[in-house]
Motif scaffolding. Structure first.
Motif, PDB file in Angstrom:
ATOM      1  N   THR A  50      15.782 -43.658  -8.504  1.00 45.97           N
ATOM      2  CA  THR A  50      15.919 -42.454  -9.305  1.00 45.97           C
ATOM      3  C   THR A  50      17.102 -42.607 -10.259  1.00 45.97           C
ATOM      4  N   PRO A  51      17.064 -41.926 -11.420  1.00 45.60           N
ATOM      5  CA  PRO A  51      18.138 -42.128 -12.419  1.00 45.60           C
ATOM      6  C   PRO A  51      19.528 -41.765 -11.913  1.00 45.60           C
ATOM      7  N   GLY A  52      19.639 -40.730 -11.083  1.00 40.10           N
ATOM      8  CA  GLY A  52      20.970 -40.284 -10.668  1.00 40.10           C
ATOM      9  C   GLY A  52      21.415 -40.776  -9.315  1.00 40.10           C
ATOM     10  N   TRP A  53      20.740 -41.794  -8.756  1.00 41.64           N
ATOM     11  CA  TRP A  53      21.065 -42.240  -7.404  1.00 41.64           C
ATOM     12  C   TRP A  53      22.496 -42.753  -7.293  1.00 41.64           C
ATOM     13  N   ALA A  54      22.954 -43.533  -8.258  1.00 42.50           N
ATOM     14  CA  ALA A  54      24.307 -44.107  -8.177  1.00 42.50           C
ATOM     15  C   ALA A  54      25.361 -42.997  -8.128  1.00 42.50           C
ATOM     16  N   ARG A  55      25.162 -41.954  -8.954  1.00 36.56           N
ATOM     17  CA  ARG A  55      26.130 -40.860  -8.968  1.00 36.56           C
ATOM     18  C   ARG A  55      26.092 -40.064  -7.666  1.00 36.56           C
ATOM     19  N   VAL A  56      24.871 -39.807  -7.155  1.00 35.97           N
ATOM     20  CA  VAL A  56      24.744 -39.073  -5.896  1.00 35.97           C
ATOM     21  C   VAL A  56      25.337 -39.872  -4.740  1.00 35.97           C
ATOM     22  N   GLN A  57      25.097 -41.185  -4.741  1.00 34.00           N
ATOM     23  CA  GLN A  57      25.630 -42.025  -3.671  1.00 34.00           C
ATOM     24  C   GLN A  57      27.153 -41.992  -3.658  1.00 34.00           C
ATOM     25  N   LYS A  58      27.778 -42.022  -4.817  1.00 35.47           N
ATOM     26  CA  LYS A  58      29.240 -42.015  -4.869  1.00 35.47           C
ATOM     27  C   LYS A  58      29.803 -40.642  -4.504  1.00 35.47           C
ATOM     28  N   THR A  59      29.047 -39.578  -4.819  1.00 38.63           N
ATOM     29  CA  THR A  59      29.547 -38.221  -4.587  1.00 38.63           C
ATOM     30  C   THR A  59      29.334 -37.758  -3.156  1.00 38.63           C
ATOM     31  N   PHE A  60      28.217 -38.174  -2.531  1.00 38.95           N
ATOM     32  CA  PHE A  60      27.864 -37.676  -1.207  1.00 38.95           C
ATOM     33  C   PHE A  60      27.913 -38.735  -0.105  1.00 38.95           C
ATOM     34  N   LEU A  61      27.872 -39.991  -0.460  1.00 38.77           N
ATOM     35  CA  LEU A  61      27.773 -41.050   0.556  1.00 38.77           C
ATOM     36  C   LEU A  61      28.820 -42.138   0.317  1.00 38.77           C
ATOM     37  N   ASP A  62      30.041 -41.732   0.083  1.00 37.22           N
ATOM     38  CA  ASP A  62      31.121 -42.687  -0.164  1.00 37.22           C
ATOM     39  C   ASP A  62      31.770 -43.063   1.171  1.00 37.22           C
ATOM     40  N   PRO A  63      31.622 -44.305   1.625  1.00 39.67           N
ATOM     41  CA  PRO A  63      32.212 -44.695   2.920  1.00 39.67           C
ATOM     42  C   PRO A  63      33.723 -44.514   2.966  1.00 39.67           C
ATOM     43  N   ALA A  65      35.563 -42.288   1.412  1.00 43.01           N
ATOM     44  CA  ALA A  65      35.868 -40.866   1.576  1.00 43.01           C
ATOM     45  C   ALA A  65      35.566 -40.405   2.999  1.00 43.01           C
ATOM     46  N   ALA A  66      34.509 -40.960   3.599  1.00 43.57           N
ATOM     47  CA  ALA A  66      34.171 -40.588   4.978  1.00 43.57           C
ATOM     48  C   ALA A  66      35.251 -41.047   5.948  1.00 43.57           C
ATOM     49  N   VAL A  67      35.742 -42.264   5.760  1.00 44.92           N
ATOM     50  CA  VAL A  67      36.797 -42.787   6.635  1.00 44.92           C
ATOM     51  C   VAL A  67      38.069 -41.967   6.480  1.00 44.92           C
ATOM     52  N   GLU A  68      38.393 -41.585   5.259  1.00 43.55           N
ATOM     53  CA  GLU A  68      39.610 -40.811   5.021  1.00 43.55           C
ATOM     54  C   GLU A  68      39.511 -39.406   5.624  1.00 43.55           C
ATOM     55  N   ILE A 233      40.111 -23.521  11.197  1.00 43.03           N
ATOM     56  CA  ILE A 233      40.048 -24.907  10.720  1.00 43.03           C
ATOM     57  C   ILE A 233      39.110 -25.689  11.648  1.00 43.03           C
ATOM     58  N   ASP A 234      37.828 -25.475  11.473  1.00 41.52           N
ATOM     59  CA  ASP A 234      36.841 -26.224  12.246  1.00 41.52           C
ATOM     60  C   ASP A 234      36.337 -27.375  11.383  1.00 41.52           C
ATOM     61  N   ALA A 235      35.218 -27.991  11.794  1.00 49.89           N
ATOM     62  CA  ALA A 235      34.707 -29.150  11.057  1.00 49.89           C
ATOM     63  C   ALA A 235      34.294 -28.779   9.637  1.00 49.89           C
ATOM     64  N   VAL A 236      33.680 -27.611   9.466  1.00 49.87           N
ATOM     65  CA  VAL A 236      33.231 -27.198   8.132  1.00 49.87           C
ATOM     66  C   VAL A 236      34.415 -26.914   7.221  1.00 49.87           C
ATOM     67  N   ARG A 237      35.407 -26.172   7.737  1.00 48.81           N
ATOM     68  CA  ARG A 237      36.590 -25.869   6.927  1.00 48.81           C
ATOM     69  C   ARG A 237      37.370 -27.142   6.620  1.00 48.81           C
ATOM     70  N   ALA A 238      37.466 -28.047   7.590  1.00 47.93           N
ATOM     71  CA  ALA A 238      38.158 -29.312   7.347  1.00 47.93           C
ATOM     72  C   ALA A 238      37.442 -30.109   6.259  1.00 47.93           C
ATOM     73  N   ALA A 239      36.100 -30.109   6.300  1.00 46.43           N
ATOM     74  CA  ALA A 239      35.341 -30.807   5.261  1.00 46.43           C
ATOM     75  C   ALA A 239      35.566 -30.155   3.897  1.00 46.43           C
ATOM     76  N   GLN A 240      35.673 -28.837   3.880  1.00 43.99           N
ATOM     77  CA  GLN A 240      35.926 -28.126   2.623  1.00 43.99           C
ATOM     78  C   GLN A 240      37.300 -28.493   2.050  1.00 43.99           C
ATOM     79  N   ILE A 241      38.291 -28.582   2.927  1.00 47.83           N
ATOM     80  CA  ILE A 241      39.638 -28.952   2.476  1.00 47.83           C
ATOM     81  C   ILE A 241      39.644 -30.369   1.916  1.00 47.83           C
ATOM     82  N   GLU A 242      38.991 -31.295   2.626  1.00 46.21           N
ATOM     83  CA  GLU A 242      38.945 -32.682   2.155  1.00 46.21           C
ATOM     84  C   GLU A 242      38.178 -32.795   0.838  1.00 46.21           C
ATOM     85  N   THR A 243      37.109 -32.023   0.699  1.00 50.55           N
ATOM     86  CA  THR A 243      36.336 -32.050  -0.542  1.00 50.55           C
ATOM     87  C   THR A 243      37.157 -31.525  -1.709  1.00 50.55           C
TER      88      THR A 243
END
Length: 287
Positions: A50-63, A65-68, A233-243
């Motif tokens: 798909t045309p936007g796969w590279a951008r989506v992968q970097k925005t939602f599936l960045d290893p 960012a996940a480690v951090e 500060i649960d998992a969702v709020r922590a994810a929001q802060i990191e985002t």
């Protein structure tokens, strides 16, 4: 036909049937595995082209960012687990009391039955997020406490109030599904109403509605993440802060995966128990 020790041996026809069933089972597994692999490959190839796969992968599936984000999101998940355990106990107790109140007989118990019915109607109709706002901001506004209760405590109370209504209706259905002869037999043996309910009716009722109760527990496992709207500060709020700090949505995906992994054991247990109950009830129905 018997063997040397007098035990019955299956006939040749039965052995052929068993071999055929084994072949069919093996064939079904292979076909299912093959079709799953083909479907997964098609979906993957379609997705990455798909045309936007590279951008989506970097925005939602960045290893990276996940480690951090992992330490903070996982720490928040532990908060969700604590709330889940306390809320599950509270829901079990309150839901059982409401279900018993709704099944009480006699005109003298009409106020209790009406109160229990009104409770279940109210909290089954209110969205959980509204209950969270009412409890989270309404209770502290009453000024009943010297210090404002924490968001975790208020979120747990809201979960208990909401899910007790669902669990109460499930338990009530199980209680009413127990045949009246069970009560009559218990009372004939000299058991009081309370002992009849505790020793005879409730065990049978819980067995009948166990799959539905497990499904409610699975639902509560994911809804416990909504306590973040109160500032916990649960998992969702922590994810929001990191985002917000990294401008990357991968922490949300990480939190979602953790919730899925948390729910999977209960989901599989529910499926296994439902299949077990269904097989037990259908014994002798297959020809």
């Amino acid at each position: 036909m018997t063997d040397g020790q007098g035990r019955a041996e299956p006939s040749r026809l039965e052995l052929d049937r068993r071999a055929f069933r084994r072949r069919q089972s093996t064939r079904s597994v292979l076909v299912g595995a093959g079709s799953t692999v083909v479907f997964a490959v098609i979906v993957w190839l379609t997705l990455i082209n798909t045309p936007g796969w590279a951008r989506v992968q970097k925005t939602f599936l960045d290893p990276a960012a996940a480690v951090e984000a992992w330490p903070r999101v996982f720490g928040g998940l532990l908060v969700n687990l604590q709330v889940l355990v306390v809320a599950a106990v509270g829901v079990l107790i309150l839901g059982s009391l409401i279900a018993i109140a709704r099944t009480l007989r006699g005109s003298v118990f009409f106020p209790l039955r009406a109160l229990a019915a009104g409770y279940t109607d109210l909290f089954r109709g209110l969205p959980l997020i509204i209950v969270l706002y009412i409890v989270g901001f309404g209770i502290p506004g009453l000024g009943l406490f010297a210090e404002r209760p924490s968001a975790i405590v208020l979120g747990t109370v809201a979960l208990v109030l909401t899910y007790s209504a669902y669990v109460a209706e499930v338990l009530r259905a199980g209680i009413e599904a127990v045949h009246p002869s069970q009560r009559l037999a218990a009372r004939a043996l000299g058991l009081s109403h309370a002992k009849t309910l505790r020793l005879v009716v409730l065990p049978q009722a819980v067995r009948k509605v166990a799959p539905a109760l497990m499904n409610d527990f699975v639902s509560m496992q994911k809804d416990v993440g909504l306590i973040s709207v109160l500032g916990a500060i649960d998992a969702v709020r922590a994810a929001q802060i990191e985002t917000a700090s990294s401008f990357n949505f991968t922490p949300y995906v990480l939190a979602g995966l953790l919730f899925v992994l948390l729910a999977l054991p209960t989901i599989r247990l529910t499926d296994w128990y439902s299949a077990r109950v269904r097989a037990r009830e259908q014994i002798g129905s297959n020809v």
